[in-house]
Motif scaffolding. Structure first.
Motif, PDB file in Angstrom:
ATOM      1  N   LEU A  73       0.850  -1.180   0.000  1.00  0.00           N
ATOM      2  CA  LEU A  73       0.000   0.000   0.000  1.00  0.00           C
ATOM      3  C   LEU A  73       0.889   1.234   0.000  1.00  0.00           C
ATOM      4  O   LEU A  73       1.995   1.225   0.545  1.00  0.00           O
ATOM      5  CB  LEU A  73      -0.908   0.000   1.233  1.00  0.00           C
ATOM      6  N   ASP A  74       0.406   2.275  -0.632  1.00  0.00           N
ATOM      7  CA  ASP A  74       1.170   3.508  -0.714  1.00  0.00           C
ATOM      8  C   ASP A  74       1.508   4.014   0.686  1.00  0.00           C
ATOM      9  O   ASP A  74       0.682   3.988   1.590  1.00  0.00           O
ATOM     10  CB  ASP A  74       0.339   4.558  -1.464  1.00  0.00           C
ATOM     11  N   ASN A  75       2.747   4.437   0.854  1.00  0.00           N
ATOM     12  CA  ASN A  75       3.144   5.062   2.122  1.00  0.00           C
ATOM     13  C   ASN A  75       4.196   6.123   1.832  1.00  0.00           C
ATOM     14  O   ASN A  75       4.881   6.079   0.819  1.00  0.00           O
ATOM     15  CB  ASN A  75       3.634   4.021   3.132  1.00  0.00           C
ATOM     16  N   ARG A  76       4.308   7.065   2.719  1.00  0.00           N
ATOM     17  CA  ARG A  76       5.180   8.211   2.493  1.00  0.00           C
ATOM     18  C   ARG A  76       6.654   7.825   2.408  1.00  0.00           C
ATOM     19  O   ARG A  76       7.442   8.512   1.795  1.00  0.00           O
ATOM     20  CB  ARG A  76       4.962   9.277   3.564  1.00  0.00           C
ATOM     21  N   PHE A  77       7.039   6.697   2.991  1.00  0.00           N
ATOM     22  CA  PHE A  77       8.441   6.303   3.003  1.00  0.00           C
ATOM     23  C   PHE A  77       8.939   5.920   1.610  1.00  0.00           C
ATOM     24  O   PHE A  77      10.109   6.046   1.313  1.00  0.00           O
ATOM     25  CB  PHE A  77       8.667   5.115   3.938  1.00  0.00           C
TER      26      PHE A  77
ATOM     27  N   ASN B 167      -1.200  -1.632  11.691  1.00  0.00           N
ATOM     28  CA  ASN B 167      -2.620  -1.530  11.354  1.00  0.00           C
ATOM     29  C   ASN B 167      -2.812  -1.857   9.877  1.00  0.00           C
ATOM     30  O   ASN B 167      -1.869  -2.244   9.199  1.00  0.00           O
ATOM     31  CB  ASN B 167      -3.155  -0.135  11.708  1.00  0.00           C
ATOM     32  N   LYS B 168      -3.997  -1.657   9.374  1.00  0.00           N
ATOM     33  CA  LYS B 168      -4.323  -2.019   7.988  1.00  0.00           C
ATOM     34  C   LYS B 168      -3.819  -0.985   6.971  1.00  0.00           C
ATOM     35  O   LYS B 168      -4.061  -1.114   5.784  1.00  0.00           O
ATOM     36  CB  LYS B 168      -5.833  -2.189   7.831  1.00  0.00           C
ATOM     37  N   SER B 169      -3.097   0.036   7.424  1.00  0.00           N
ATOM     38  CA  SER B 169      -2.567   1.052   6.519  1.00  0.00           C
ATOM     39  C   SER B 169      -1.244   0.651   5.887  1.00  0.00           C
ATOM     40  O   SER B 169      -0.777   1.305   4.964  1.00  0.00           O
ATOM     41  CB  SER B 169      -2.357   2.370   7.268  1.00  0.00           C
TER      42      SER B 169
ATOM     43  N   SER C  99      -9.174 -10.612   2.261  1.00  0.00           N
ATOM     44  CA  SER C  99     -10.005 -11.319   3.246  1.00  0.00           C
ATOM     45  C   SER C  99      -9.684 -10.893   4.678  1.00  0.00           C
ATOM     46  O   SER C  99     -10.504 -11.054   5.573  1.00  0.00           O
ATOM     47  CB  SER C  99      -9.843 -12.837   3.102  1.00  0.00           C
ATOM     48  N   GLN C 100      -8.498 -10.313   4.875  1.00  0.00           N
ATOM     49  CA  GLN C 100      -8.099  -9.839   6.200  1.00  0.00           C
ATOM     50  C   GLN C 100      -8.387  -8.352   6.390  1.00  0.00           C
ATOM     51  O   GLN C 100      -7.985  -7.765   7.385  1.00  0.00           O
ATOM     52  CB  GLN C 100      -6.618 -10.144   6.444  1.00  0.00           C
ATOM     53  N   GLY C 101      -9.080  -7.753   5.420  1.00  0.00           N
ATOM     54  CA  GLY C 101      -9.537  -6.381   5.592  1.00  0.00           C
ATOM     55  C   GLY C 101      -8.648  -5.300   5.011  1.00  0.00           C
ATOM     56  O   GLY C 101      -8.886  -4.108   5.236  1.00  0.00           O
ATOM     57  N   PHE C 102      -7.633  -5.663   4.228  1.00  0.00           N
ATOM     58  CA  PHE C 102      -6.784  -4.652   3.601  1.00  0.00           C
ATOM     59  C   PHE C 102      -7.454  -4.125   2.338  1.00  0.00           C
ATOM     60  O   PHE C 102      -8.159  -4.857   1.653  1.00  0.00           O
ATOM     61  CB  PHE C 102      -5.410  -5.240   3.265  1.00  0.00           C
ATOM     62  N   GLU C 103      -7.235  -2.850   2.031  1.00  0.00           N
ATOM     63  CA  GLU C 103      -7.812  -2.220   0.848  1.00  0.00           C
ATOM     64  C   GLU C 103      -6.953  -2.550  -0.372  1.00  0.00           C
ATOM     65  O   GLU C 103      -6.172  -1.729  -0.856  1.00  0.00           O
ATOM     66  CB  GLU C 103      -7.913  -0.711   1.051  1.00  0.00           C
ATOM     67  N   THR C 104      -7.109  -3.777  -0.862  1.00  0.00           N
ATOM     68  CA  THR C 104      -6.246  -4.256  -1.937  1.00  0.00           C
ATOM     69  C   THR C 104      -6.447  -3.506  -3.244  1.00  0.00           C
ATOM     70  O   THR C 104      -5.554  -3.525  -4.096  1.00  0.00           O
ATOM     71  CB  THR C 104      -6.445  -5.769  -2.153  1.00  0.00           C
ATOM     72  N   ASP C 105      -7.567  -2.817  -3.409  1.00  0.00           N
ATOM     73  CA  ASP C 105      -7.761  -2.011  -4.613  1.00  0.00           C
ATOM     74  C   ASP C 105      -6.835  -0.796  -4.612  1.00  0.00           C
ATOM     75  O   ASP C 105      -6.662  -0.134  -5.634  1.00  0.00           O
ATOM     76  CB  ASP C 105      -9.220  -1.579  -4.760  1.00  0.00           C
ATOM     77  N   LYS C 106      -6.192  -0.510  -3.485  1.00  0.00           N
ATOM     78  CA  LYS C 106      -5.270   0.614  -3.383  1.00  0.00           C
ATOM     79  C   LYS C 106      -3.799   0.172  -3.438  1.00  0.00           C
ATOM     80  O   LYS C 106      -2.904   0.986  -3.220  1.00  0.00           O
ATOM     81  CB  LYS C 106      -5.528   1.395  -2.095  1.00  0.00           C
TER      82      LYS C 106
END
Length: 129
Positions: A1-5, A87-89, A114-121
């Motif tokens: 997932l996108d992150n600032r790092f 977390n999920k971020s 299935s574990q709640g991550f926003e895989t579309d992102k």
């Protein structure tokens, strides 16, 4: 997932090396998309429980630690791992090769969803030879 790092980087890699104190040195590297300059972040990690549990506390900022949890792993060849933060971020799919086989990638993405991550992102970093 996108992150600032890692935002604005390509050819990102993470290198993990065992430390003499039982921890792990972490070196994250990438190239700036705009000017091609190398960027790096150095950190360290320590196992929270036993080393075979896949849970670490990691720090890139001095005494401040965050969680690093392996939620999927190729236990036979260690060719890939899926890792989440506190977390999920935070979610990374790591591979020893520049491209992970599609069937494995699809399976990991389905597990993350299935574990709640926003895989579309999810973003997929560009890797060049």
């Amino acid at each position: 997932l996108d992150n600032r790092f890692e935002r604005g980087l390509e050819n990102i890699s993470a290198t993990y090396t065992l430390r003499k104190d039982g921890g792990i040195d972490i070196l994250n590297q990438g190239l700036d998309l705009e000017d091609g300059t190398p960027e790096k972040a150095e950190g360290k990690g320590y196992f929270i429980q036993e080393p075979n549990k896949g849970r670490l506390k990691v720090s890139f900022l001095g005494p401040f630690y965050s969680s690093y949890n392996i939620i999927a792993l190729d236990k036979n060849r260690y060719s890939y791992a899926m890792v989440t933060g506190p977390n999920k971020s935070y979610l990374w799919i790591l591979s020893r090769t520049r491209q992970i086989p599609k069937e494995i990638l699809d399976r990991l993405i389905a597990q993350a969803k299935s574990q709640g991550f926003e895989t579309d992102k999810l973003i997929f970093v560009k890797h060049q030879s």
